[in-house]
Design a protein around this motif. Sequence first.
Motif: not given
Length: 310
Positions: A241-255, A258-263
């Motif tokens: 997945f693109s970094y943007g897609q993964v960041e979106q998934v992490l946010v949807q998981m409740g992260i 700002k924390r998602a961006a660190v990952y």
Amino acid sequence: MNSPKDEVAFVTDAMYVILGSSGNTGSIIANLLLSKGQKVRVVGRDPGRLQRFVRKGAEAFTADVSDAAALTKAFGGARAAYLMLPPITSREDQERQSDAIAEAVKESGLRYAVHLSSYGAHVPKGTGPVTGLHSSEQKLNAISDLNVLHLRAAYFMENNLAAIDMIHGMGRFGHALLPDLKLPMIATRDAGDYAAQRLLDLDFSGKRTRELLGERDLSMTEATAVIARGIGKPDLRYEQFSYGQVEQVLVQMGIPLKRAAVYIEMFEAINAGLLAAQEPRSRENSTPTSFEKFVQDVFVAAYHGQAITA
């Protein structure tokens, strides 16, 4: 000349202090030391989660890792301690936590510590949560009387458990990591076993590092194929997945974003080769649990919603 172990041999009924004792590595260490008849002080924020160790003879100590005064008391009279930062909430929190741990180590006069770090912690910045572990290493290294072993563990096999909901819901395994990039993967149990043994042996002095690289390097494509066989889904494929897609998934998981961006920064560092092992693979830095064994023992049970007991 006495060995480091000889220097502490005079301590009777010595106490081992375990931070993160209810977590994946800390629980392994606490249980192993207790099974060897050692005195263990388990430290955590939630006293309820410490009771399983108390029932085995441990002493519970309730403290937050950002509370230097409490940690100083926790380390009091200890022969050695297992030090680790909690899962990241923010880089700022990481710094506060590592400041508190280092202050407590210094104020308590702790002489020996095994510190859970990460491969790639030699890099000072640009590696997401691993940047905080680099900083933690540096703070502990600045304590002159402390003998510390930094365990630079590989990518945890347990990180792959986060894909279970996606596999159930979408029938695929998506991640930001390059599909064919091989990286070292380790089972947290092996990291805990290794740390416990070094705490028992106290066979290190000064400031040392040891990479723990798992049984072998694996790409995400290879790891997905092992998972597919284990859960009986031979058509399961890995998709980058693109970094943007993964960041979106992490946010949807409740992260939090700002924390998602660190990952995401960590995933970018892995893909770019910035976060990579430095030690050639050897018998000393390889650990026994294969990814196949991890999938059989841990992933399959989690996939089917079965409880895993330590």
